[in-house]
Write an enzyme that holds these catalytic residues in place. Structure first.
Site, PDB file in Angstrom:
ATOM      1  N   GLY A 293       3.670   6.635   7.788  1.00 57.95           N
ATOM      2  CA  GLY A 293       5.040   6.747   7.287  1.00 57.95           C
ATOM      3  C   GLY A 293       5.908   5.601   7.770  1.00 57.95           C
ATOM      4  CG  ASN A 294       6.708   4.080  11.892  1.00 64.81           C
ATOM      5  OD1 ASN A 294       6.272   4.944  12.633  1.00 64.81           O
ATOM      6  ND2 ASN A 294       7.954   3.641  11.958  1.00 64.81           N
ATOM      7  CB  SER A 295       3.374   1.724   5.999  1.00 68.68           C
ATOM      8  OG  SER A 295       2.192   1.894   6.722  1.00 68.68           O
TER       9      SER A 295
ATOM     10  CG  HIS B 133      -0.408   0.262   2.516  1.00 63.26           C
ATOM     11  ND1 HIS B 133      -0.134  -0.754   3.414  1.00 63.26           N
ATOM     12  CD2 HIS B 133      -0.045   1.411   3.137  1.00 63.26           C
ATOM     13  CE1 HIS B 133       0.368  -0.226   4.518  1.00 63.26           C
ATOM     14  NE2 HIS B 133       0.431   1.087   4.372  1.00 63.26           N
TER      15      HIS B 133
ATOM     16  CG  ASP C  94      -0.051  -4.084   2.686  1.00 60.08           C
ATOM     17  OD1 ASP C  94       0.120  -3.518   1.590  1.00 60.08           O
ATOM     18  OD2 ASP C  94      -0.121  -3.466   3.767  1.00 60.08           O
TER      19      ASP C  94
END
Length: 200
Positions: free
Chosen positions: A188-190, A79, A109
């Protein structure tokens, strides 16, 4: 000074903590494996019947997990990159290096992107391939550190513990089995790393 003896049973705990390192050394050892990801998205939107072009920027994180003679390969969340028209990465937060998608798996994902090692070298960037641990060996209560591009402001680290193992989630119609942590995670950590105190 004289010798100080620890109460019985405590010296083993001290030894095991020093053997696995402290947060500062763990973070320093892992930082060169973590990248900031910036994506650009463009498209059109309808505004009172008119088609208006737009451009927006998004942020995420990734982990360098492999390399060959030509490329360094980065794993991230699908994502983070699935709507991107262009992708760039930064290891230090200063350089911007063009990346391209290798493959994606929306069901889990996961996505893999790659950058030219020559681009990293030309930017004077030192990086390293991450060391991966075995998630089956984790325990609830084990200390961990989350590292990523929190809020798109550059790399940061937050500490916590493993809260739940093998947690089931339904996310946008997909069934995922995940690790839950008490380490604060921000947009933003994704795609970033969850690291144990062995730097894995």
């Amino acid at each position: 000074g004289g010798d100080i003896s620890a109460p019985s049973g405590r010296s083993n705990n001290v030894l095991s903590l020093s053997a696995t390192g402290d947060a500062v050394s763990v973070i320093n050892s892992v930082y060169p494996s973590i990248v900031n990801i910036t994506i650009n998205v463009s498209g059109t939107t309808n505004y009172f019947g008119m088609s208006i072009p737009y451009q927006s920027e998004g942020a995420g994180s990734g982990v360098i997990f492999d390399e060959d003679d030509k490329y360094a390969y980065i794993v991230t969340n699908n994502h983070v990159v699935d709507e991107a028209n262009s992708i760039s990465i930064s290891v230090t937060g200063v350089e911007s290096i063009k990346a391209e998608i290798v493959g994606t798996d929306s069901t889990n994902d996961i996505a893999v992107i790659k950058v030219l090692k020559s681009d990293l070298d030309n930017a004077g960037v030192e990086y390293k391939v991450a060391k991966f641990g075995d998630s089956d060996k984790l325990s609830v209560g084990q200390s961990v550190i989350a590292i990523g591009n929190a809020l798109g402001e550059g790399k940061s680290a937050t500490g916590g513990m493993i809260s739940v193992l093998n947690k089931s989630l339904e996310l946008e119609g997909k069934h995922l089995t995940v690790i839950q942590t008490s380490a604060p995670i921000n947009p933003g950590n994704s795609g970033g790393a969850l690291v144990n105190y062995n730097g894995e």
